[in-house]
Scaffold this active site. Structure first.
Site, mmCIF file in Angstrom:
data_model
loop_
_atom_site.group_PDB
_atom_site.id
_atom_site.type_symbol
_atom_site.label_atom_id
_atom_site.label_comp_id
_atom_site.label_asym_id
_atom_site.label_seq_id
_atom_site.Cartn_x
_atom_site.Cartn_y
_atom_site.Cartn_z
ATOM 1 N N ASP A 144 -2.671 1.873 -5.130
ATOM 2 C CA ASP A 144 -3.466 1.656 -4.322
ATOM 3 C C ASP A 144 -4.801 0.858 -4.315
ATOM 4 O OD1 ASP A 144 -4.318 4.571 -5.818
ATOM 5 O OD2 ASP A 144 -5.328 2.756 -6.244
ATOM 6 N N HIS A 164 0.783 -0.666 0.023
ATOM 7 C CA HIS A 164 0.526 -0.210 -0.068
ATOM 8 C C HIS A 164 0.720 1.113 0.381
ATOM 9 C CE1 HIS A 164 -2.915 2.343 -0.153
ATOM 10 N NE2 HIS A 164 -4.388 1.263 0.507
#
Lengths: 273, 519
Positions: B493, B489
């Site tokens: 995304d 992350h």
């Protein structure tokens, strides 16, 4: 690979170990050099010979030729047969073999008792650092193996104040060469009657290059010793008095064995120079 | 091991152990007494043959005769030899000393070695030898070993020749030595220097290397058997050497074994261990087992520990594999090569590569130090494989340039290599994204951990037959596969993963799209 250079920082100075690296040197010459370094010097040595020529059969000190070697093909193809000064079994070595030899004083490795198993165990721990990330490395009985496949054979010679532990590593091998050797009478248990192809493996299938291997050894040694590369020329002194016990069996020796099958006369007596 | 016990105790019981010379004293008669110190009482069962027989030779200096009658008897038996031996003794031994004929056994060369082959002698009968002088060379298995002399003296008789097999404990040769020499069991070959004990040693964590405590290999083995740290045991032998009795006494004090009863069987090392209640015979013993992690398993410890530091998120999607099932059947039908087996995976791999071309961020590598993302040029798709040695992830290189058939063959090759533990470094290194077909074993969902330095990993669940609605809102049986995408992350995304996944799913559900976009 863990870098524990701090081993030296613990206060005890690391003993000196001279490093000789060579490539393609005939095994007979290498063994003579080793004997000279063992018996005529007081230094610690590491000798690495990357590959050898010509392909040669090397037996342990008390090997019986007729039991270990297929003499007729050997005579026909003129394969040299050498009896070395250390114990252990029979190998056939060539350009795919990498030799690593440690010659040490009894006191070189702190706390190490100069007995075969202790030295073997110490070597296993050293090589574990070298091989661990490339495969499932084991010291199996007296061999180095990935899983259950042998890639390194060991032999030793222990004298009053010094010891040798040397290994022939199978970086690569020619299956055809194995035909010159008989299946040994005495074999390690884990061999389980496998033939050469099923029992052995090639290091090149586990590691990217020979230099990664030899660099790894030097790094691992550096944790216990102060490794000093030494020029081969300075090592080869004119010590004509010294007669090594490692011998090349002559064509005549081999022919005699063929003609007198079953005789063990060419056993150990040869060792007595 | 028994040999050491006898020799050890002999050295302690011998009145001359302190090296005091003098007139003959009431020394123990031949054979030597049982090894247990302080043992009183009735005669024990006949002791095992002693390793070292002392035949007292008449002294050069004529002082008081020996007092014990049995010794006197012995002398009478020697008869005519006596005079000859006397002169021999005087030549071999310094004046003023009594001479002894000593049998020198083959000593223990290490754990478990029962015999050696004699290779050659360095001395001959009649030779004078010094302490620590090499006597002969033997071979045990892989090692040639020089045996050095414990004594200064003269070689009297050699018992074995080159090529003979000598058992540990058998007499190699007989020597005539001066009485004043301390017979220590510890001067075994190769000569153990005092320096071994005096060195300041870097403590080693490995169990096989012993840091400085003097003892024989047999005694160390005994200590190990009891799980004792030999460094904690006080040695009562020469130079503070730890002897077998010291280990046993320490074990008793630790409650590991019962107090020694006066039986000679103990000298063979069979001591009862008092542990927790012994199991009933026939009932299996469930014990803890320790496994050292090596190779692939060890690598996994390292890689997963690093992966745990990366913030992962997981995205779950469902892919309808009806078309894929039909495609696989079609491939199998036209397949003329028996060595090739068509499965779902190669198509999934190729279609994954197609999706990666559109979303290269998922085929990248994050460099923390510089906050850079390297978009990798090749799609080297790693396939997680479970081998007998553990988890390994070889990768198929350049999938973007391979056909599905080529991928099938390469996958088979990697499986073969992995199962024989023959994967090369090249096979394992250089991966850019990983597929874990855990569904082949079982499971619907996963939360896979990244194979660093990659930024995405995909776990494939198993194909299930589930009821789904078609376009006319009828229920029909559909082959469904659950796919979990794990991603870094810091780099990727949710939106990007969702779009990437839609792209991939689209191709799998409609394989003709692969043809449309194929180069």
């Amino acid at each position: 690979m863990s870098v524990t250079r701090s081993a030296g920082a613990l206060g005890a100075a690391r003993p000196l170990m001279r490093l000789v690296t060579m490539s393609g040197v005939p095994i007979l010459r290498q063994l003579h050099l080793e004997e000279r370094l063992l018996r005529r010097t007081a230094d610690n040595w590491c000798v690495i010979n990357d590959g050898t020529a010509p392909p040669t059969i090397v037996m342990g000190v008390s090997g019986r030729v007729s039991e270990l070697v297929e003499i007729e093909p050997v005579l026909r193809d003129r394969v040299p047969v050498v009896r070395r000064y250390s114990g252990g079994g029979t190998v056939i070595v060539d350009q795919g073999t990498v030799f690593v030899t440690f010659i040490c004083n009894k006191s070189a490795v702190a706390g190490l008792q100069p007995f075969p198993r202790d030295i073997m165990s110490w070597s296993g721990q050293l090589y574990d650092k070298v091989f661990d990330r490339f495969g499932e490395f084991h010291l199996r009985e007296n061999d180095y193996a990935f899983s259950h496949h042998k890639f390194g054979g060991n032999a030793q010679s222990i004298t009053k104040n010094r010891w040798v532990h040397h290994t022939s590593f199978l970086w690569d091998y020619d299956v055809k060469n194995m035909d010159y050797l008989k299946m040994p009478k005495r074999a390690p248990e884990y061999r389980l009657a496998r033939n050469h192809t099923d029992f052995l493996c090639r290091m090149k299938e586990y590691m990217p290059s020979r230099s990664v291997f030899t660099d790894g050894i030097i790094t691992a040694l550096g944790e216990q010793f102060s490794v000093q590369p030494t020029d081969l020329e300075t090592v080869l002194s004119n010590d004509e008095e010294f007669v090594p016990s490692t011998k090349l069996l002559s064509q005549q020796d081999l022919e005699e064995i063929v003609s007198s099958k079953g005789s063990s006369s060419l056993g150990v007596q040869e060792v007595e120079a | 091991m028994a040999a050491w016990a006898r020799l050890a105790s002999r050295s302690r019981l011998r009145p001359s152990a302190s090296g005091v010379r003098g007139p003959p004293r009431s020394s123990p008669p031949v054979p030597p007494p049982p090894p247990r110190a302080g043992r009183a009482g009735p005669a024990a069962p006949p002791p095992p043959p002693p390793l070292r027989r002392l035949l007292r030779l008449p002294q050069v200096r004529s002082s008081s005769a020996p007092t014990t009658s049995s010794l006197g008897d012995r002398w009478r038996c020697l008869g005519g030899e006596r005079r000859w031996l006397a002169s021999e003794a005087s030549a071999a031994v310094p004046a003023g000393e009594a001479a002894e004929l000593v049998e020198v056994p083959l000593a223990q060369t290490g754990e478990g070695i029962a015999e050696c082959e004699l290779l050659r002698w360095f001395v001959a009968e009649g030779d004078q030898v010094d302490e620590f002088q090499p006597l002969c060379e033997v071979q045990s298995d892989k090692a040639t070993i020089e045996i050095t002399s414990r004594f200064k003296g003269k070689v009297h008789q050699i018992h074995f020749g080159p090529g003979d097999i000598v058992k540990v404990g058998e007499t190699l040769l007989k020597m005539i030595v001066g009485d004043s020499q301390i017979v220590s069991p510890d001067n075994i070959f190769p000569s153990a220097d005092k320096s071994l004990g005096e060195e300041s040693v870097v403590p080693s964590s490995e169990s096989n290397i012993h840091s400085g405590t003097l003892s024989t290999p047999a005694v160390r083995h005994l200590a190990k058997q009891y799980g004792l740290n030999i460094d904690e045991i006080v040695g009562t032998g020469k130079d503070g050497r730890v002897l077998k009795e010291d280990v046993l006494n320490y074990a008793v004090s630790k409650g590991l074994c019962r107090e020694q009863s006066s039986s000679l069987e103990e000298s063979t090392g069979q001591v009862e261990l008092l542990k927790e209640a012994k199991p009933l015979p026939g009932v299996p013993l469930y014990e803890d087992k320790k496994i050292v992690l090596r190779g692939y398993q060890r690598a996994m410890v390292k890689s997963m520990s690093l992966a745990a530091k990366v913030p992962h998120f997981h995205y779950l999607e469902e892919i309808n594999c009806d078309s894929l099932v039909q495609l696989k059947t079609a491939f199998q039908n036209v397949n003329k090569d028996n060595t090739i087996k068509h499965t779902f995976l190669p198509f999934l791999i190729k279609s994954l590569s197609m999706a990666l071309s559109k979303y290269p961020m998922l085929n990248s590598s994050f460099l923390e130090q510089t906050n850079e993302v390297v978009l990798k040029g090749s799609h080297n798709i790693g396939i997680a494989m479970a081998t007998t040695n553990g988890l390994v992830v070889p990768n198929i290189k350049n999938v973007q340039s391979l056909s599905i058939l080529e991928i099938t063959k390469e996958l088979a090759r990697l499986h073969e290599m992995a199962s024989h533990n023959k994967l090369s470094t090249a096979d394992i290194e250089g991966g850019t994204i990983t597929l874990s077909n855990i569904g082949a074993i079982g499971g619907k969902f996963g939360s896979p951990l990244l194979n660093l330095p990659e930024v995405a990993i995909i776990a494939l669940g198993r194909i299930q037959k589930l009821p789904r609605f078609d376009d006319d809102e009828n229920v029909y049986p559909s082959s469904i596969i659950n796919v979990t995408v794990g991603a870094d992350h810091r780099v990727v995304d949710g939106a990007m993963v969702a779009r990437f996944c839609n792209e991939w799913k689209g191709v799998v559900e409609k394989p003709e799209l692969l043809l449309l976009h194929m180069r």
